[in-house]
Enzyme design. Structure first.
Site, PDB file in Angstrom:
ATOM      1  N   GLY A  23      66.200 -20.178  89.964  1.00  0.00           N
ATOM      2  CA  GLY A  23      66.326 -19.001  90.824  1.00  0.00           C
ATOM      3  C   GLY A  23      67.647 -19.002  91.580  1.00  0.00           C
TER       4      GLY A  23
ATOM      5  N   ARG B   1      66.765 -19.149  83.064  1.00  0.00           N
ATOM      6  CA  ARG B   1      65.765 -20.184  82.762  1.00  0.00           C
ATOM      7  C   ARG B   1      65.802 -20.349  81.254  1.00  0.00           C
ATOM      8  NH1 ARG B   1      63.223 -20.543  87.932  1.00  0.00           N
ATOM      9  NH2 ARG B   1      63.147 -18.545  88.935  1.00  0.00           N
TER      10      ARG B   1
ATOM     11  N   ASP C 155      64.081 -27.836  91.643  1.00  0.00           N
ATOM     12  CA  ASP C 155      63.521 -29.052  91.049  1.00  0.00           C
ATOM     13  C   ASP C 155      63.510 -29.016  89.520  1.00  0.00           C
ATOM     14  OD1 ASP C 155      61.563 -27.136  91.045  1.00  0.00           O
ATOM     15  OD2 ASP C 155      59.949 -28.464  91.716  1.00  0.00           O
TER      16      ASP C 155
ATOM     17  N   THR D 191      68.163 -23.886  96.315  1.00  0.00           N
ATOM     18  CA  THR D 191      66.910 -23.128  96.234  1.00  0.00           C
ATOM     19  C   THR D 191      66.520 -22.663  97.625  1.00  0.00           C
ATOM     20  OG1 THR D 191      64.512 -23.313  95.861  1.00  0.00           O
ATOM     21  CG2 THR D 191      65.672 -25.373  96.241  1.00  0.00           C
TER      22      THR D 191
ATOM     23  N   ASP E 287      63.607 -22.334  98.603  1.00  0.00           N
ATOM     24  CA  ASP E 287      62.282 -22.887  98.943  1.00  0.00           C
ATOM     25  C   ASP E 287      62.339 -24.134  99.830  1.00  0.00           C
ATOM     26  OD1 ASP E 287      61.392 -20.919  97.251  1.00  0.00           O
ATOM     27  OD2 ASP E 287      61.084 -22.258  95.550  1.00  0.00           O
TER      28      ASP E 287
ATOM     29  N   ASP F 217      62.221 -27.156  98.940  1.00  0.00           N
ATOM     30  CA  ASP F 217      61.129 -28.046  98.534  1.00  0.00           C
ATOM     31  C   ASP F 217      61.609 -29.308  97.822  1.00  0.00           C
ATOM     32  OD1 ASP F 217      62.053 -26.716  96.316  1.00  0.00           O
ATOM     33  OD2 ASP F 217      60.085 -26.229  95.503  1.00  0.00           O
TER      34      ASP F 217
ATOM     35  N   ARG G 178      57.004 -20.781  96.588  1.00  0.00           N
ATOM     36  CA  ARG G 178      56.218 -21.412  95.506  1.00  0.00           C
ATOM     37  C   ARG G 178      55.113 -22.291  96.068  1.00  0.00           C
ATOM     38  NH1 ARG G 178      59.057 -22.628  89.826  1.00  0.00           N
ATOM     39  NH2 ARG G 178      60.752 -23.611  90.956  1.00  0.00           N
TER      40      ARG G 178
HETATM   41  P1  ATP Z   1      63.774 -22.521  91.721  1.00  0.00           P
HETATM   42  O1  ATP Z   1      63.158 -23.615  92.564  1.00  0.00           O
HETATM   43  O2  ATP Z   1      64.705 -21.687  92.501  1.00  0.00           O
HETATM   44  O3  ATP Z   1      62.805 -21.722  90.923  1.00  0.00           O
HETATM   45  P2  ATP Z   1      64.306 -24.346  89.537  1.00  0.00           P
HETATM   46  O4  ATP Z   1      65.518 -25.084  89.203  1.00  0.00           O
HETATM   47  O5  ATP Z   1      63.125 -25.159  89.975  1.00  0.00           O
HETATM   48  O6  ATP Z   1      64.704 -23.261  90.620  1.00  0.00           O
HETATM   49  P3  ATP Z   1      63.004 -23.781  86.993  1.00  0.00           P
HETATM   50  O7  ATP Z   1      62.718 -22.475  86.352  1.00  0.00           O
HETATM   51  O8  ATP Z   1      61.862 -24.667  87.305  1.00  0.00           O
HETATM   52  O9  ATP Z   1      63.860 -23.435  88.303  1.00  0.00           O
HETATM   53  O10 ATP Z   1      64.008 -24.613  86.065  1.00  0.00           O
HETATM   54  C1  ATP Z   1      65.242 -24.057  85.627  1.00  0.00           C
HETATM   55  C2  ATP Z   1      65.590 -24.549  84.257  1.00  0.00           C
HETATM   56  O11 ATP Z   1      65.716 -25.978  84.255  1.00  0.00           O
HETATM   57  C3  ATP Z   1      64.542 -24.286  83.168  1.00  0.00           C
HETATM   58  O12 ATP Z   1      64.601 -22.967  82.674  1.00  0.00           O
HETATM   59  C4  ATP Z   1      64.939 -25.298  82.123  1.00  0.00           C
HETATM   60  O13 ATP Z   1      66.032 -24.851  81.357  1.00  0.00           O
HETATM   61  C5  ATP Z   1      65.380 -26.487  82.969  1.00  0.00           C
HETATM   62  N1  ATP Z   1      64.249 -27.423  83.050  1.00  0.00           N
HETATM   63  C6  ATP Z   1      63.196 -27.379  83.881  1.00  0.00           C
HETATM   64  N2  ATP Z   1      62.316 -28.363  83.630  1.00  0.00           N
HETATM   65  C7  ATP Z   1      62.832 -29.061  82.573  1.00  0.00           C
HETATM   66  C8  ATP Z   1      62.408 -30.194  81.809  1.00  0.00           C
HETATM   67  N3  ATP Z   1      61.265 -30.829  82.062  1.00  0.00           N
HETATM   68  N4  ATP Z   1      63.204 -30.609  80.797  1.00  0.00           N
HETATM   69  C9  ATP Z   1      64.368 -29.999  80.522  1.00  0.00           C
HETATM   70  N5  ATP Z   1      64.814 -28.914  81.199  1.00  0.00           N
HETATM   71  C10 ATP Z   1      64.070 -28.455  82.209  1.00  0.00           C
END
Ligand code: ATP
Length: 326
Positions: free
Chosen positions: A14, A75, A106, A129, A131, A133, A175
């Site tokens: 995000g 994503r 995360d 982020t 959040d 978190d 979240r």
């Molecule tokens: P936000 O907290 O703002 O939503 P985020 O980084 O947690 O941000 P996610 O959608 O959970 O957002 O993850 C972003 C991208 O990171 C995913 O679309 C994917 O490409 C990569 N990613 C997440 N988890 C994994 C994993 N276990 N292995 C490899 N890549 C991952």
């Protein structure tokens, strides 16, 4: 530092206000310290497809004050597969990128950890982020701005709540974390916050109704952290309609407005400090760490800790809210 000559930078997950300030800081600090920098577009997706551009200092001019991310974000399902990550590694080899700075939440840092370990690539992360978190950092890039946006909105909602003697449930993002909800409730003078960290306790709605409405107040604002598990603010409003029909209840879901806008001074400074620290960390030979901030000092937090440990909510804040909403 070894063989790092060129550093790739991407934003993922995000978007959050202050990501641009972080991109600027990483780029400028890297160039200042003699590295080449490549901007990778649309997160891991762009790393797979090769959407990459070499950055000079002027590529990041005039962006410190802008929300969103000039690198765009995405994503990427493909990056979650070994085949996808192999393609990403091949792109890095082709582009001559030796190290990565990943700005995201995360999920993004989990991806960076897996990728870094799999292909022995120095990866460092910045907590980006709204959040807040991520474990091991007091705050994350975007959190302060989002909170300021929320309280501006709640101030406006309060005008109507007071004029009509209404009970408002305002749903905010976060979240599975209640940081935004709890702190914005304190900052906006709301009567209560319903947060995931407390959902296992006694019924928060009942508690609030019993406590909150025995007072002289006729209008009330309750901040509810979004939650896929229990339906968020709509769910609580439905319950009030059914169980306490004497109240005139309304719901406002703030939604994506919370992600946008110019980053606050706090987020710009945080992003600038963390961005410079990311380059310093790479020069020191660090890898697989998130750059965080604790007690106003830069810290390195192993990715495994940052994403796996649940960041605890400071429960004294719940008491502050309770005491001040009488
Ligand atoms: P936000 O907290 O703002 O939503 P985020 O980084 O947690 O941000 P996610 O959608 O959970 O957002 O993850 C972003 C991208 O990171 C995913 O679309 C994917 O490409 C990569 N990613 C997440 N988890 C994994 C994993 N276990 N292995 C490899 N890549 C991952």
């Amino acid at each position: 530092m070894g063989t790092i000559k060129c550093i790739g930078i991407l934003t993922s997950g995000g978007d959050a206000p202050g990501m641009n300030a972080a991109i600027r800081a990483v780029t400028r600090s890297a160039i200042y310290n003699g590295f080449r920098v490549k901007g990778i577009y649309r997160g891991y997706e762009g790393l797979i497809t090769g959407e990459i551009k070499e950055f000079q200092t002027q590529n990041v001019s005039n962006i410190i004050q802008q929300g969103g991310t000039i690198l765009k974000t995405a994503r990427s399902k493909e990056f979650e597969t070994p085949e996808g990550r192999k393609k990403a590694f091949e792109t890095m080899q082709k582009e001559g990128i030796d190290a990565l700075v990943v700005i995201g939440g995360d999920g993004s840092l989990t991806g960076a950890r897996i990728f870094g370990e799999e292909f022995n690539i120095p990866c460092v992360g910045l907590p980006g982020t709204i959040d807040n978190d991520l474990f091991g950092t007091d705050t994350t890039i975007g959190y302060d701005t989002a909170m300021n946006t929320i309280i501006e909105c709640v101030d406006k909602i309060r005008d109507t709540a007071t004029s009509h003697d209404r009970l408002f449930f305002v749903e905010v993002m976060g979240r599975d974390a209640g940081f935004l909800a709890l702190n914005s409730a304190i900052a906006s003078g709301a009567e209560a916050a319903i947060i995931p960290e407390d959902r296992t306790d006694a019924d928060q709605l009942e508690e609030f109704i019993n406590r909150g409405f025995r007072k002289t107040k006729k209008s009330s604002i309750v901040i509810v952290a979004e939650s896929p598990k229990d339906g968020g603010a709509m769910h609580y409003a439905e319950r009030v309609k059914n169980e306490y029909p004497q109240y005139d209840v309304r719901v406002t879901i703030l939604g994506h407005i919370q992600r946008g806008g110019r980053p606050s001074a706090h987020d710009r400074i945080l992003a600038s400090r963390l961005g410079c620290a990311a380059i310093e960390a790479l020069m020191e030979g660090q890898r697989n760490v998130m750059i965080g901030i604790q007690n106003d000092k830069i810290v390195y937090v192993p990715f495994t800790k940052a994403v796996k440990n649940d960041k605890p909510i400071d429960r004294s804040l719940i008491r502050v809210l309770d005491e001040l909403s009488i």
